[in-house]
Design a protein around this motif. Structure first.
Motif, PDB file in Angstrom:
ATOM      1  N   ASN A 207      16.499  14.489 -13.291  1.00 22.00           N
ATOM      2  CA  ASN A 207      16.050  14.498 -11.775  1.00 22.00           C
ATOM      3  C   ASN A 207      14.734  15.053 -11.591  1.00 22.00           C
ATOM      4  O   ASN A 207      13.959  14.752 -10.652  1.00 22.00           O
ATOM      5  N   GLN A 209      12.292  15.185 -13.679  1.00 19.42           N
ATOM      6  CA  GLN A 209      11.241  14.265 -14.244  1.00 19.42           C
ATOM      7  C   GLN A 209      10.627  13.302 -13.404  1.00 19.42           C
ATOM      8  O   GLN A 209       9.444  12.719 -13.455  1.00 19.42           O
ATOM      9  N   ARG A 210      11.748  12.456 -12.468  1.00 23.01           N
ATOM     10  CA  ARG A 210      11.287  11.605 -11.628  1.00 23.01           C
ATOM     11  C   ARG A 210      10.734  10.469 -12.206  1.00 23.01           C
ATOM     12  O   ARG A 210       9.625   9.896 -11.829  1.00 23.01           O
ATOM     13  N   ASP A 229      13.917   3.449  -6.285  1.00 20.18           N
ATOM     14  CA  ASP A 229      13.104   4.433  -5.572  1.00 20.18           C
ATOM     15  C   ASP A 229      14.149   5.643  -5.000  1.00 20.18           C
ATOM     16  O   ASP A 229      15.257   5.159  -4.380  1.00 20.18           O
ATOM     17  N   GLY A 230      13.676   6.675  -5.270  1.00 15.76           N
ATOM     18  CA  GLY A 230      14.754   7.877  -4.674  1.00 15.76           C
ATOM     19  C   GLY A 230      16.245   7.793  -5.525  1.00 15.76           C
ATOM     20  O   GLY A 230      16.994   8.424  -5.112  1.00 15.76           O
ATOM     21  N   HIS A 231      16.076   7.324  -6.837  1.00 19.00           N
ATOM     22  CA  HIS A 231      17.364   7.343  -7.602  1.00 19.00           C
ATOM     23  C   HIS A 231      17.739   8.801  -7.791  1.00 19.00           C
ATOM     24  O   HIS A 231      16.765   9.599  -7.989  1.00 19.00           O
ATOM     25  N   GLU A 232      18.797   8.933  -8.155  1.00 16.88           N
ATOM     26  CA  GLU A 232      19.357  10.163  -8.447  1.00 16.88           C
ATOM     27  C   GLU A 232      20.296  10.027  -9.590  1.00 16.88           C
ATOM     28  O   GLU A 232      21.216   9.294  -9.697  1.00 16.88           O
ATOM     29  N   THR A 257      22.377   6.419 -13.704  1.00 22.65           N
ATOM     30  CA  THR A 257      21.599   6.303 -12.351  1.00 22.65           C
ATOM     31  C   THR A 257      21.524   5.075 -12.039  1.00 22.65           C
ATOM     32  O   THR A 257      21.990   3.841 -12.904  1.00 22.65           O
TER      33      THR A 257
END
Ligand code: ZN
Ligand code: ZN
Ligand code: ZN
Ligand code: ZN
Lengths: 414, 414
Positions: A207, A209-210, A229-232, A257
């Motif tokens: 999370n 690292q994005r 986009d905006g994955h967790e 994810t």
């Protein structure tokens, strides 16, 4: 004279304790809705004992039975196959609205319906899914604490261990389930706490690292999986909206994810067979363009695979990507369980179909339209298949193209 | 080497057929809600097959289990004993509102709760009764077709046949159940049609007489049982409000009606022990004044009897009086089943508690207030106990005091 092999009751009791204290973390005053096949009664009985000892309010076991299920397909008039027990599923929804916890014991005969008319099976599944939907939303939306644990079934055991006599196959499958569920360790609850901490560390790092994409390379695989986009990332224990941190799957080895439904490119080869509704699909190879599977082959079961891909538009796109080290206990056991709950924890995998709405930052607040706009896939299906092995490398790719080693030769590189 | 004794599967299938075709007379398109202990699964499976073959829509089996029930009493925190699965019972009511049929398979261990705290047992019974009430009203009000059949349980079998090894006791109890349920006869469905005609003839005669009271005399018994105003005798098959004629009890030997809650005078002695929630209450002797039990004794279990009488005001008054000849097959078998379904069909009996609203002329149209005004009793309980034997005489007493012989030495006098 030969003594019949028996499942160790002390281990059954430990699995029951893990189901209640780790899987559900049942709190005093909660109701519990429990579903199980009749073959799992020895485990159900111990779970009920542990759950009442934990302060359960009322436990309602709903037991299914293979012979009863088959009697419907073999004797039912045509109209029955489009019906479901709506009143029962509405009641479950009401129970969950009142903060009941939910435990499913998995352990049906995987080939139970293989001799039945697939059209009737599909009609019953559709009617049941529609009736169950309001209750299922409370589970998949994590309104309540829930979990799934497994118990051997004779036919399942013979499928996994075809060369053993039935009683020995059942005991062997039980031992494999106990090991995968960490109840063979001296203090199973402590082992789960340590395991959850490890999974939380891995998902926390991811999370941070994005990454924009994960790049999988290995024999027959060169796959770029764009992340939503905006994955967790999630893994191990989950905080439900009722404030209880549960482990929805026992066992679980994955951090996972939501991929981007439109941004998957390249080709990938399955590393294990996929058992789907009684058909074994071997050596799946598919090619993605723009997130969509445009080419699919399999050495056996290709026709079934093509049917799956044609169920709806979302069935050709990804709803999950999950990372599991090749050294995980389930992978190390070498046992093919023919059961996603176990087999998906033996290797890195991707899933065709529906994404998990909670695998987004603030996912609970997103509308279905927002989830779609961020790349979340939707479909009637969610089917996991294995693409990891000791020969697969994974790079994390940032938005600017920078690469970071995530997996090397099937193991975490951090 | 000894072969283990086994229940004859052909007879199990016949009992299942009688349950569906005589007990329920299930119609195509009906849902079915079925409750059973897990020990009755062999019968449940055949019932489900016959019911789907008869055109059942959806069958929902709700299986209970002795070890699960005991786990609650042995492990539960204090709060659980006042709770019930409200959502499940509300759902059943909803199913019955939609014309689902109801089948109960009786076959629990009669001593299941005998080692548990009677106060906790009473609390659970109270909470369950309250939750079940809306659904039970649809059953006791005969809105739908319903039935009860029985299947052996190992502990029940050992209680009935204590001198036999368990496997032989189970087979002996199964044979006794099959005989009492008329499935040992060449054509069980035809046998039930003839038996229903005989019971209809007896209740028709009683309805023609319009007695004000029945006077029971025998050893330790001199009891005048006033009958409710506008009472109606029933026996055998019943026409439910959904238009289906069902046999609510398999077996059944009785004709029965509603006594007047305020007009019972004298004393009566039980002729068989009463098994209540695991306690055997022997040699009950009670005295009535103005319809109310004012004095109650028992040789064993008197404390439990007193608790039963204290449940509510209606528990001390009668809700049923029933006539069964001493020569009935169940009486003739000499078997004490420790189960009201059978033992009540071995002898004339009375019931403490709730009356049947359909045991009134035009009962379906009466309000609860009207039923009360006509002498119908109401209570959370309905407990039958036996007062008939080969030594009991019964006179029918008309409003003007004229007497007509109804039973002499335990047999019909007409
Ligand atoms: Zn997964
Ligand atoms: Zn998945
Ligand atoms: Zn009766
Ligand atoms: Zn009764």
């Amino acid at each position: 004279m030969s003594e019949k092999a028996m499942i160790d009751p002390a281990m059954v009791d430990r699995l029951a304790e893990v189901a209640v204290k780790v899987g559900l973390r049942l709190e005093a005053g909660q109701d519990l809705v429990l579903t199980a096949p009749t073959t799992a009664l020895p485990l159900v009985r111990r779970i009920v004992a542990h759950a009442y000892a934990a302060g359960a309010n009322v436990i309602t076991p709903i037991l299914s039975d293979e012979a009863i299920t088959l009697a419907r397909f073999e004797n039912g008039h045509d109209a029955t196959f489009d019906k479901a027990a709506d009143w029962l599923y509405r009641g479950m929804r009401e129970a969950f609205d009142n903060n009941a916890a939910r435990l499913a014991i998995s352990g049906d005969n995987p080939m139970m319906l293989s001799a039945q008319d697939p059209a009737k099976v599909a009609r019953v599944n559709r009617a049941t899914s529609a009736a169950y939907k309001p209750a299922l939303e409370k589970i998949s939306g994590f309104d309540i604490n829930w979990s799934i644990v497994s118990y051997p079934n004779p036919a399942w055991a013979k499928l996994v261990f075809p060369d053993l006599p039935e009683d020995e196959a059942i005991v062997a499958l039980a031992k494999a389930i106990f090991a995968a569920s960490r109840v063979d360790q001296p203090d199973p609850v402590a082992a789960w706490n340590a395991h959850n901490a490890n999974l939380a560390q891995k998902s926390g790092w991811l999370n941070g690292q994005r990454f924009a994409s994960l790049h999988f390379t290995g024999p027959g695989t060169d796959l770029m999986v764009g992340l939503a986009d905006g994955h967790e990332w999630h893994g191990g224990a989950s905080l439900a909206k009722n404030g209880i941190t549960c482990n929805p799957n026992i066992p679980t080895e994955e951090v996972f994810t939501t991929p981007h439904a439109l941004r998957v490119e390249g080709y990938v080869s399955a590393t294990k067979p996929l058992s789907h509704n009684g058909t074994l699909i071997r050596d799946i190879r598919v090619r993605f363009e723009g997130g969509r599977i445009v080419e699919a082959h399999a050495a056996t079961g290709e026709e079934v695979l093509q049917k799956v891909l044609d169920i709806d538009e979302g069935a050709r796109r990804l709803g999950e990507v999950a990372l599991v080290p090749h050294s995980s206990p389930i992978s190390a056991s070498g046992v093919l369980f023919y059961n996603t709950l176990f087999d998906e924890n033996a290797a890195c995998h991707i899933a065709l179909g529906q994404c998990y709405s909670d695998c987004f930052v603030d996912g609970a607040k997103l509308t279905p339209e927002q989830i779609k706009a961020q790349g979340g896939n939707s479909s009637l299906i969610h089917i996991d298949w294995m693409i990891g092995s000791g020969e697969v490398d994974i790079d994390g790719v940032a938005a600017d193209g920078t690469r970071t080693a995530v997996f090397r030769r099937g193991e975490w590189a951090l």
